[in-house]
Design a protein around this motif. Structure first.
Motif, PDB file in Angstrom:
ATOM      1  N   TYR A 380       4.029-106.572 -11.820  1.00 20.55           N
ATOM      2  CA  TYR A 380       3.667-105.153 -11.776  1.00 20.55           C
ATOM      3  C   TYR A 380       4.235-104.412 -12.987  1.00 20.55           C
ATOM      4  O   TYR A 380       3.525-103.647 -13.655  1.00 20.55           O
ATOM      5  CB  TYR A 380       4.195-104.522 -10.487  1.00 20.55           C
ATOM      6  CG  TYR A 380       3.873-103.045 -10.347  1.00 20.55           C
ATOM      7  CD1 TYR A 380       2.740-102.634  -9.656  1.00 20.55           C
ATOM      8  CD2 TYR A 380       4.695-102.070 -10.912  1.00 20.55           C
ATOM      9  CE1 TYR A 380       2.430-101.278  -9.537  1.00 20.55           C
ATOM     10  CE2 TYR A 380       4.396-100.721 -10.800  1.00 20.55           C
ATOM     11  CZ  TYR A 380       3.261-100.323 -10.107  1.00 20.55           C
ATOM     12  OH  TYR A 380       2.959 -98.990 -10.005  1.00 20.55           O
ATOM     13  N   PHE A 381       5.496-104.652 -13.280  1.00 17.99           N
ATOM     14  CA  PHE A 381       6.124-103.906 -14.374  1.00 17.99           C
ATOM     15  C   PHE A 381       5.730-104.451 -15.746  1.00 17.99           C
ATOM     16  O   PHE A 381       5.688-103.700 -16.726  1.00 17.99           O
ATOM     17  CB  PHE A 381       7.635-103.882 -14.183  1.00 17.99           C
ATOM     18  CG  PHE A 381       8.061-103.011 -13.031  1.00 17.99           C
ATOM     19  CD1 PHE A 381       7.987-101.632 -13.125  1.00 17.99           C
ATOM     20  CD2 PHE A 381       8.490-103.571 -11.842  1.00 17.99           C
ATOM     21  CE1 PHE A 381       8.346-100.815 -12.062  1.00 17.99           C
ATOM     22  CE2 PHE A 381       8.858-102.765 -10.766  1.00 17.99           C
ATOM     23  CZ  PHE A 381       8.779-101.388 -10.875  1.00 17.99           C
ATOM     24  N   LEU A 382       5.420-105.745 -15.845  1.00 16.88           N
ATOM     25  CA  LEU A 382       4.900-106.263 -17.108  1.00 16.88           C
ATOM     26  C   LEU A 382       3.561-105.622 -17.452  1.00 16.88           C
ATOM     27  O   LEU A 382       3.258-105.363 -18.624  1.00 16.88           O
ATOM     28  CB  LEU A 382       4.739-107.786 -17.026  1.00 16.88           C
ATOM     29  CG  LEU A 382       6.001-108.643 -17.200  1.00 16.88           C
ATOM     30  CD1 LEU A 382       5.653-110.113 -17.035  1.00 16.88           C
ATOM     31  CD2 LEU A 382       6.658-108.396 -18.546  1.00 16.88           C
ATOM     32  N   ARG A 383       2.758-105.354 -16.434  1.00 17.42           N
ATOM     33  CA  ARG A 383       1.431-104.762 -16.642  1.00 17.42           C
ATOM     34  C   ARG A 383       1.469-103.241 -16.608  1.00 17.42           C
ATOM     35  O   ARG A 383       0.424-102.590 -16.774  1.00 17.42           O
ATOM     36  CB  ARG A 383       0.447-105.268 -15.581  1.00 17.42           C
ATOM     37  CG  ARG A 383       0.225-106.763 -15.598  1.00 17.42           C
ATOM     38  CD  ARG A 383      -0.702-107.202 -14.472  1.00 17.42           C
ATOM     39  NE  ARG A 383      -0.736-108.657 -14.370  1.00 17.42           N
ATOM     40  CZ  ARG A 383      -1.561-109.440 -15.069  1.00 17.42           C
ATOM     41  NH1 ARG A 383      -2.441-108.895 -15.901  1.00 17.42           N
ATOM     42  NH2 ARG A 383      -1.517-110.760 -14.930  1.00 17.42           N
ATOM     43  N   GLY A 384       2.612-102.673 -16.336  1.00 16.58           N
ATOM     44  CA  GLY A 384       2.691-101.229 -16.223  1.00 16.58           C
ATOM     45  C   GLY A 384       1.908-100.706 -15.033  1.00 16.58           C
ATOM     46  O   GLY A 384       1.454 -99.553 -15.039  1.00 16.58           O
ATOM     47  N   GLY A 385       1.745-101.542 -14.017  1.00 18.03           N
ATOM     48  CA  GLY A 385       1.010-101.137 -12.824  1.00 18.03           C
ATOM     49  C   GLY A 385      -0.485-101.021 -13.026  1.00 18.03           C
ATOM     50  O   GLY A 385      -1.178-100.431 -12.197  1.00 18.03           O
ATOM     51  N   ARG A 386      -1.017-101.584 -14.106  1.00 18.79           N
ATOM     52  CA  ARG A 386      -2.447-101.474 -14.389  1.00 18.79           C
ATOM     53  C   ARG A 386      -3.169-102.758 -13.980  1.00 18.79           C
ATOM     54  O   ARG A 386      -2.911-103.832 -14.534  1.00 18.79           O
ATOM     55  CB  ARG A 386      -2.669-101.175 -15.873  1.00 18.79           C
ATOM     56  CG  ARG A 386      -2.131 -99.802 -16.299  1.00 18.79           C
ATOM     57  CD  ARG A 386      -2.447 -99.513 -17.761  1.00 18.79           C
ATOM     58  NE  ARG A 386      -1.659-100.376 -18.641  1.00 18.79           N
ATOM     59  CZ  ARG A 386      -0.460-100.061 -19.100  1.00 18.79           C
ATOM     60  NH1 ARG A 386       0.110 -98.929 -18.749  1.00 18.79           N
ATOM     61  NH2 ARG A 386       0.177-100.885 -19.921  1.00 18.79           N
ATOM     62  N   TYR A 387      -4.068-102.641 -13.018  1.00 14.78           N
ATOM     63  CA  TYR A 387      -4.840-103.775 -12.515  1.00 14.78           C
ATOM     64  C   TYR A 387      -6.329-103.421 -12.495  1.00 14.78           C
ATOM     65  O   TYR A 387      -6.698-102.239 -12.536  1.00 14.78           O
ATOM     66  CB  TYR A 387      -4.386-104.154 -11.107  1.00 14.78           C
ATOM     67  CG  TYR A 387      -2.984-104.722 -11.046  1.00 14.78           C
ATOM     68  CD1 TYR A 387      -2.745-106.070 -11.277  1.00 14.78           C
ATOM     69  CD2 TYR A 387      -1.904-103.893 -10.772  1.00 14.78           C
ATOM     70  CE1 TYR A 387      -1.449-106.591 -11.230  1.00 14.78           C
ATOM     71  CE2 TYR A 387      -0.606-104.401 -10.723  1.00 14.78           C
ATOM     72  CZ  TYR A 387      -0.387-105.747 -10.956  1.00 14.78           C
ATOM     73  OH  TYR A 387       0.892-106.255 -10.912  1.00 14.78           O
ATOM     74  N   LYS A 388      -7.157-104.440 -12.421  1.00 14.34           N
ATOM     75  CA  LYS A 388      -8.605-104.273 -12.348  1.00 14.34           C
ATOM     76  C   LYS A 388      -9.075-104.723 -10.965  1.00 14.34           C
ATOM     77  O   LYS A 388      -9.262-105.922 -10.729  1.00 14.34           O
ATOM     78  CB  LYS A 388      -9.288-105.102 -13.439  1.00 14.34           C
ATOM     79  CG  LYS A 388      -8.904-104.687 -14.849  1.00 14.34           C
ATOM     80  CD  LYS A 388      -9.597-105.565 -15.876  1.00 14.34           C
ATOM     81  CE  LYS A 388      -9.234-105.132 -17.295  1.00 14.34           C
ATOM     82  NZ  LYS A 388      -9.900-105.976 -18.322  1.00 14.34           N
ATOM     83  N   PRO A 389      -9.256-103.785 -10.032  1.00 16.69           N
ATOM     84  CA  PRO A 389      -9.627-104.153  -8.662  1.00 16.69           C
ATOM     85  C   PRO A 389     -10.895-105.007  -8.570  1.00 16.69           C
ATOM     86  O   PRO A 389     -10.955-105.948  -7.783  1.00 16.69           O
ATOM     87  CB  PRO A 389      -9.817-102.796  -7.975  1.00 16.69           C
ATOM     88  CG  PRO A 389      -8.913-101.876  -8.731  1.00 16.69           C
ATOM     89  CD  PRO A 389      -9.010-102.331 -10.150  1.00 16.69           C
ATOM     90  N   ASP A 390     -11.905-104.694  -9.373  1.00 17.62           N
ATOM     91  CA  ASP A 390     -13.138-105.479  -9.319  1.00 17.62           C
ATOM     92  C   ASP A 390     -12.889-106.919  -9.750  1.00 17.62           C
ATOM     93  O   ASP A 390     -13.453-107.862  -9.167  1.00 17.62           O
ATOM     94  CB  ASP A 390     -14.210-104.842 -10.213  1.00 17.62           C
ATOM     95  CG  ASP A 390     -14.700-103.512  -9.666  1.00 17.62           C
ATOM     96  OD1 ASP A 390     -14.521-103.276  -8.450  1.00 17.62           O
ATOM     97  OD2 ASP A 390     -15.241-102.711 -10.452  1.00 17.62           O
ATOM     98  N   ALA A 391     -12.040-107.121 -10.758  1.00 20.58           N
ATOM     99  CA  ALA A 391     -11.747-108.469 -11.228  1.00 20.58           C
ATOM    100  C   ALA A 391     -10.931-109.252 -10.199  1.00 20.58           C
ATOM    101  O   ALA A 391     -11.039-110.478 -10.111  1.00 20.58           O
ATOM    102  CB  ALA A 391     -10.995-108.408 -12.563  1.00 20.58           C
ATOM    103  N   ILE A 392     -10.113-108.544  -9.420  1.00 19.81           N
ATOM    104  CA  ILE A 392      -9.337-109.204  -8.364  1.00 19.81           C
ATOM    105  C   ILE A 392     -10.264-109.835  -7.331  1.00 19.81           C
ATOM    106  O   ILE A 392      -9.969-110.901  -6.784  1.00 19.81           O
ATOM    107  CB  ILE A 392      -8.381-108.195  -7.692  1.00 19.81           C
ATOM    108  CG1 ILE A 392      -7.243-107.822  -8.650  1.00 19.81           C
ATOM    109  CG2 ILE A 392      -7.797-108.770  -6.391  1.00 19.81           C
ATOM    110  CD1 ILE A 392      -6.303-106.754  -8.119  1.00 19.81           C
ATOM    111  N   MET A 393     -11.423-109.211  -7.089  1.00 15.38           N
ATOM    112  CA  MET A 393     -12.353-109.726  -6.091  1.00 15.38           C
ATOM    113  C   MET A 393     -13.275-110.802  -6.662  1.00 15.38           C
ATOM    114  O   MET A 393     -13.933-111.524  -5.907  1.00 15.38           O
ATOM    115  CB  MET A 393     -13.205-108.577  -5.545  1.00 15.38           C
ATOM    116  CG  MET A 393     -12.418-107.446  -4.918  1.00 15.38           C
ATOM    117  SD  MET A 393     -11.333-108.005  -3.580  1.00 15.38           S
ATOM    118  CE  MET A 393     -12.548-108.653  -2.431  1.00 15.38           C
ATOM    119  N   GLN A 394     -13.320-110.932  -7.982  1.00 17.70           N
ATOM    120  CA  GLN A 394     -14.274-111.833  -8.615  1.00 17.70           C
ATOM    121  C   GLN A 394     -13.794-113.272  -8.577  1.00 17.70           C
ATOM    122  O   GLN A 394     -12.650-113.582  -8.890  1.00 17.70           O
ATOM    123  CB  GLN A 394     -14.505-111.399 -10.069  1.00 17.70           C
ATOM    124  CG  GLN A 394     -15.629-112.145 -10.774  1.00 17.70           C
ATOM    125  CD  GLN A 394     -15.899-111.589 -12.159  1.00 17.70           C
ATOM    126  OE1 GLN A 394     -15.353-110.533 -12.539  1.00 17.70           O
ATOM    127  NE2 GLN A 394     -16.728-112.274 -12.934  1.00 17.70           N
TER     128      GLN A 394
END
Length: 471
Positions: A380-394
């Protein structure tokens, strides 16, 4: 944050329609205080009281046990708070959110283990609630194997029914339980304290208490909250993405700490009052300390506390089965959970050894939950809390497919954490040759597992998380 007119899919008393798909931004709502109420309600129960009693049974002194409860819960509850902060950023459940740190295919391993963990928690809490209902039947002059099964069925129906309704109903129910059960268990403490000889407190287990034994007690205490880390974001995923991670972490961690600290200290006092052990039927011990008029309300508190703790377990287990991409509905997955619980209940009845089953479960779960949680927090902290929800489901492609579905820094760190946990284990479940014959220390499995996994992931992943994947 108030709800908007579009908040139509997450209402109290309505069956939740969302599964593991990311919650749309238009349906995000709630306040961090909801997490505080949830974690208090889910952890004010008799299983936690039993956990507090475990510490004294391990041979530590009263004050060593008290220190283990305080420090162990600070560590464990902090991790619960920090694993809650992914929810608003991913919009999905904790285990579904493992994809970025492990790869979509690699995440199947911790997902599968998490389902087993949730199923086991569900079964263990059902056992305590069932024992309490059996005691009520005995008070009413009804006993026998038929009533044992009736008690289990009633408890399971209550747990599954609330879990079916889902997120909003669970949050509301846990908030009520936090108040009612908290009051009843505080009342229990007032009845137990007069049976505790404070002269004994300074001498109990005085000849056995050692630093090695204390480390073992610390591990058992910490393993309880750490065992919730793989559930944490299931209840924060409806929050707006902009909500402060610090508020989320504080609300979740503090709520659990308040509940665990209160109940485990009560359990510690109860263990002192009965001479050090609650036995394999801990519910039956309650009748020795409370007046007759309070027995029924207290047993009801044990039942509802077990149900309150189990509803999140059942909900999470159902989401976990969906995260494995099985062709199931959330309702069908709850049916599987019910069958598993019945089988577990049969196994424990025939073994007749609830305490050892529970302690070994706690010790085993920490081998993987600590490393997994550490990796997720560092990610989480390496990414600065930035995630791609659509990619998580792919599946099979996308930002989190990496190399053939595996993000090797996460997998290597995960296995490293598990191996190190086992190597530094010195518990009833497993004692490694290093700890027994070389170092001669107590159990350090959860501490070393967390540190080694988190550090390994940080070293391996920080150079591989590409800038475009974090924007």
């Amino acid at each position: 944050m108030t709800r908007t007119m579009t908040d139509t899919t997450d209402k109290i008393g309505s069956i939740e329609r969302h599964g593991i798909e990311p919650i749309p931004r238009t349906e995000r709502h709630g306040s961090a205080f909801e997490l505080f109420r949830l974690w208090v309600g889910a952890n004010v129960n008799y299983v936690v009281i039993v956990t507090g009693a475990f510490t004294l049974e391990m041979g530590v002194t009263f004050f060593q046990a008290l220190a283990a409860i305080l420090i162990g819960n600070v560590i464990g509850c902090t991790m619960v708070g920090l694993t809650s902060i992914h929810g608003p950023k991913t919009g999905t459940s904790s285990m579904m959110g493992s994809g970025p740190a492990f790869g979509q295919l690699g995440a199947m391993l911790p997902k599968a283990v998490s389902v087993v963990s949730a199923l086991s928690w569900f079964s263990i809490n059902s056992i305590i609630a069932t024992q309490a209902l059996e005691e009520l039947f005995k008070i009413a002059g009804r006993s026998g194997s038929g009533y044992e099964w009736l008690a289990l069925i009633v408890v399971l129906v209550a747990e599954v029914a609330i879990a079916v309704y889902g997120h909003a109903t669970i949050i509301a129910a846990e908030g009520i339980c936090a108040i009612v059960l908290g009051m009843l268990f505080v009342a229990l403490a007032f009845f137990v304290v007069p049976h505790v000889s404070f002269d004994v407190l300074s001498t109990i287990n005085q000849q056995q208490g050692s630093f090695s034994t204390w480390l073992l007690a610390l591990g058992v205490v910490a393993s309880y909250p750490i065992g919730w880390t793989n559930f944490a974001s299931d209840y924060s995923r409806y929050f707006p993405e902009s909500m402060s991670w610090k508020r989320i972490a504080l609300a979740a961690g503090l709520g659990q700490f308040v509940a665990l600290g209160l109940c485990e200290v009560i359990g510690l006092l109860l263990a002192v009052a009965v001479g050090g052990s609650l036995g394999n039927d801990p519910v039956s011990q309650l009748g020795h300390f409370v007046p007759t008029w309070f027995v029924v309300p207290l047993l009801l508190a044990v039942i509802f506390g077990g149900v309150a703790a189990n509803v999140p377990n059942g909900y999470t287990a159902s989401l976990g089965l969906l995260a494995l991409r099985l062709p199931l509905s959330r309702i069908a997955s709850l049916a599987i959970i019910t069958i598993f619980t019945i089988c577990m209940r049969i196994a424990v009845v025939y073994s007749g050894d609830f305490f050892n089953v529970y302690q070994n479960f706690l010790n085993t779960m920490v081998f993987w939950t600590g490393p997994w949680a550490a990796i997720m927090i560092v990610d989480y902290f390496l990414r600065g809390g930035r995630y791609k929800p659509d990619a998580i489901m792919q599946w099979s492609g996308g930002a989190y497919w990496y190399r053939q579905g595996v993000f090797w820094p996460g997998m290597i760190a995960f296995f490293m954490g598990i191996v190190v946990s086992v190597v530094f284990s010195n518990s009833e479940t497993f004692s490694s040759p290093l700890m027994v014959h070389v170092l001669g220390w107590g159990d350090l499995s959860f501490e070393t597992g967390i540190v080694s996994a988190g550090l390994t992931y940080w070293l391996l992943a920080r150079g591989q998380i590409e800038t475009q994947d974090t924007e």
